[in-house]
Design an enzyme around this catalytic site. Structure first.
Site, PDB file in Angstrom:
ATOM      1  N   GLY A   1     -33.391  78.680   6.678  1.00 46.67           N
ATOM      2  CA  GLY A   1     -34.566  78.650   6.963  1.00 46.67           C
ATOM      3  C   GLY A   1     -35.465  79.571   7.546  1.00 46.67           C
ATOM      4  O   GLY A   1     -36.691  79.713   7.789  1.00 46.67           O
TER       5      GLY A   1
ATOM      6  N   THR B   1     -44.155  77.915   4.333  1.00 49.40           N
ATOM      7  CA  THR B   1     -44.437  76.563   4.006  1.00 49.40           C
ATOM      8  C   THR B   1     -45.780  76.824   3.303  1.00 49.40           C
ATOM      9  O   THR B   1     -45.924  76.247   2.043  1.00 49.40           O
ATOM     10  CB  THR B   1     -44.798  75.968   5.200  1.00 49.40           C
ATOM     11  OG1 THR B   1     -43.198  75.731   5.702  1.00 49.40           O
ATOM     12  CG2 THR B   1     -44.985  74.337   4.820  1.00 49.40           C
TER      13      THR B   1
ATOM     14  N   HIS C   1     -49.824  77.845  13.259  1.00 48.06           N
ATOM     15  CA  HIS C   1     -48.577  78.187  14.006  1.00 48.06           C
ATOM     16  C   HIS C   1     -48.743  78.647  15.333  1.00 48.06           C
ATOM     17  O   HIS C   1     -49.569  79.206  15.734  1.00 48.06           O
ATOM     18  CB  HIS C   1     -47.648  78.871  13.255  1.00 48.06           C
ATOM     19  CG  HIS C   1     -46.794  77.947  12.004  1.00 48.06           C
ATOM     20  ND1 HIS C   1     -47.620  77.800  10.988  1.00 48.06           N
ATOM     21  CD2 HIS C   1     -45.935  77.227  11.721  1.00 48.06           C
ATOM     22  CE1 HIS C   1     -47.109  77.259   9.931  1.00 48.06           C
ATOM     23  NE2 HIS C   1     -45.839  76.629  10.625  1.00 48.06           N
TER      24      HIS C   1
ATOM     25  N   LYS D   1     -44.751  83.088  15.976  1.00 50.61           N
ATOM     26  CA  LYS D   1     -44.223  83.144  14.483  1.00 50.61           C
ATOM     27  C   LYS D   1     -44.517  84.714  14.007  1.00 50.61           C
ATOM     28  O   LYS D   1     -45.656  85.039  13.904  1.00 50.61           O
ATOM     29  CB  LYS D   1     -45.101  82.068  13.765  1.00 50.61           C
ATOM     30  CG  LYS D   1     -44.611  81.971  12.192  1.00 50.61           C
ATOM     31  CD  LYS D   1     -45.009  80.884  11.655  1.00 50.61           C
ATOM     32  CE  LYS D   1     -44.658  80.815  10.127  1.00 50.61           C
ATOM     33  NZ  LYS D   1     -43.345  80.700   9.980  1.00 50.61           N
TER      34      LYS D   1
ATOM     35  N   THR E   1     -37.819  82.800   6.945  1.00 49.35           N
ATOM     36  CA  THR E   1     -38.674  83.102   6.181  1.00 49.35           C
ATOM     37  C   THR E   1     -38.981  84.731   6.163  1.00 49.35           C
ATOM     38  O   THR E   1     -38.656  85.267   7.299  1.00 49.35           O
ATOM     39  CB  THR E   1     -39.996  82.325   6.175  1.00 49.35           C
ATOM     40  OG1 THR E   1     -40.693  82.385   7.752  1.00 49.35           O
ATOM     41  CG2 THR E   1     -39.821  80.950   5.947  1.00 49.35           C
TER      42      THR E   1
ATOM     43  N   ASP F   1     -24.496  91.130  17.117  1.00 49.41           N
ATOM     44  CA  ASP F   1     -23.365  90.159  17.363  1.00 49.41           C
ATOM     45  C   ASP F   1     -22.688  90.307  16.268  1.00 49.41           C
ATOM     46  O   ASP F   1     -23.044  90.432  14.962  1.00 49.41           O
ATOM     47  CB  ASP F   1     -23.756  88.828  17.751  1.00 49.41           C
ATOM     48  CG  ASP F   1     -24.462  88.511  18.984  1.00 49.41           C
ATOM     49  OD1 ASP F   1     -24.231  89.472  20.056  1.00 49.41           O
ATOM     50  OD2 ASP F   1     -24.888  87.691  19.319  1.00 49.41           O
TER      51      ASP F   1
ATOM     52  N   GLY G   1     -35.088  77.033   2.356  1.00 48.87           N
ATOM     53  CA  GLY G   1     -36.224  76.131   2.303  1.00 48.87           C
ATOM     54  C   GLY G   1     -37.137  76.840   3.272  1.00 48.87           C
ATOM     55  O   GLY G   1     -36.890  77.183   4.623  1.00 48.87           O
ATOM     56  N   SER G   2     -38.421  77.050   2.840  1.00 47.60           N
ATOM     57  CA  SER G   2     -39.257  77.468   3.584  1.00 47.60           C
ATOM     58  C   SER G   2     -39.689  76.618   4.912  1.00 47.60           C
ATOM     59  O   SER G   2     -40.216  76.875   5.850  1.00 47.60           O
ATOM     60  CB  SER G   2     -40.859  77.802   2.925  1.00 47.60           C
ATOM     61  OG  SER G   2     -41.253  76.643   2.390  1.00 47.60           O
ATOM     62  N   ASN G   3     -39.443  75.150   4.605  1.00 44.71           N
ATOM     63  CA  ASN G   3     -39.388  74.120   5.620  1.00 44.71           C
ATOM     64  C   ASN G   3     -38.520  73.101   5.439  1.00 44.71           C
ATOM     65  O   ASN G   3     -38.480  72.474   4.311  1.00 44.71           O
ATOM     66  CB  ASN G   3     -40.989  73.770   5.596  1.00 44.71           C
ATOM     67  CG  ASN G   3     -41.326  72.953   6.876  1.00 44.71           C
ATOM     68  OD1 ASN G   3     -40.498  72.040   7.419  1.00 44.71           O
ATOM     69  ND2 ASN G   3     -42.418  73.236   7.552  1.00 44.71           N
ATOM     70  N   PHE G   4     -37.518  72.910   6.284  1.00 48.88           N
ATOM     71  CA  PHE G   4     -36.554  71.699   6.283  1.00 48.88           C
ATOM     72  C   PHE G   4     -37.031  70.511   6.628  1.00 48.88           C
ATOM     73  O   PHE G   4     -36.121  69.357   6.651  1.00 48.88           O
ATOM     74  CB  PHE G   4     -35.285  72.167   6.818  1.00 48.88           C
ATOM     75  CG  PHE G   4     -34.518  73.188   5.780  1.00 48.88           C
ATOM     76  CD1 PHE G   4     -33.569  72.604   5.163  1.00 48.88           C
ATOM     77  CD2 PHE G   4     -34.862  74.450   5.834  1.00 48.88           C
ATOM     78  CE1 PHE G   4     -32.849  73.576   4.258  1.00 48.88           C
ATOM     79  CE2 PHE G   4     -33.967  75.385   5.143  1.00 48.88           C
ATOM     80  CZ  PHE G   4     -32.971  74.841   4.248  1.00 48.88           C
TER      81      PHE G   4
END
Length: 236
Positions: free
Chosen positions: A72, A143, A132, A136, A74, A35, A97-100
């Site tokens: 976010g 994280t 996870h 993933k 990774t 896109d 952030g690896s995790n928000f």
């Protein structure tokens, strides 16, 4: 606030719903790498939950268009310092952030505090387990890596591994199980006892809410920040 969503998978759709519930507008969506960025210039902030191969292009394009970025994604962190340099060069605003999740960021702080307390107790070994969903793409999770780095800042450990650990290494075990949003366990173990802290995500809602909160916070700011800044945790 007009938001660009860079990446429109499961997380992107939850972010969209929460942003709309909080009174914001989704003004641009880039669902795939193919896109175009046409229309990106009309947004106030971009939230990137794409794929590792798209993250650098997405972030770079936003900075060049004077758009703050919440990332976010990774699995691309070998280029993180380049993106920090570009943010400073363009006088941009950036939070990776690896995790928000707001709860996970409190867990990060708890992890560091525990690491400080355990630093001189050499009879304990420490290990990290993360679980996870099977979709993933990266392992270990970002994280889990952040948790390892938090321990390394305050202890004798200076590396992490997914193999059998050496004395200076933190073992990370990554498991992939269907329909698990994210579980992280820190375990200190000695011959006489075990100390364990755990965070379990019940859905993607927490990750999405944190990303939108970060986007609200960064608006009008310049610089490179973390979720510690957003949640005012730096003084703790």
């Amino acid at each position: 606030m007009k938001i660009a969503l860079l990446g429109y998978g499961k997380m992107g759709k939850v972010i969209e719903r929460i942003a709309l519930e909080r009174g914001h507008e989704i003004a641009f969506i880039k669902a795939s790498a193919n896109d175009s960025f046409n229309g990106l210039e009309k947004v106030d902030v971009a939230i990137d939950f794409s794929v590792p191969s798209s993250a650098v292009e997405n972030i770079s394009t936003c900075f060049k268009n004077n758009i703050p970025v919440i990332s976010g994604t990774t699995g691309w962190l070998e280029h993180y310092n380049d993106m920090v340099a570009l943010a400073k060069q363009t006088n941009g605003a950036f939070i990776y952030g690896s995790n928000f999740s707001l709860g996970v960021n409190i867990f990060f702080q708890l992890n560091e505090y525990l690491a400080k307390m355990m630093a001189n107790l050499t009879q304990y070994n420490v290990a990290i387990e993360e679980i996870h969903h099977t979709q993933k793409l990266d392992a270990p999770s970002g994280t889990a890596i952040s948790l390892a780095e938090g321990i390394m800042q305050h202890s004798k450990f200076d590396a992490w591994t997914m193999e059998k650990p050496k004395s200076n290494e933190i073992e990370i075990e990554a498991k992939r199980i269907e329909n698990v949003p994210g579980t992280h366990i820190i375990k200190y173990q000695s011959e006489v006892d075990t100390i364990e802290i755990e965070h379990i995500a019940h859905s993607r809602e927490g990750f999405a809410l944190g990303a939108v909160v970060a986007a609200e916070w960064i608006l009008g700011k310049k610089g490179v920040f973390t979720m510690k800044d957003v949640l005012n945790l730096n003084s703790i």
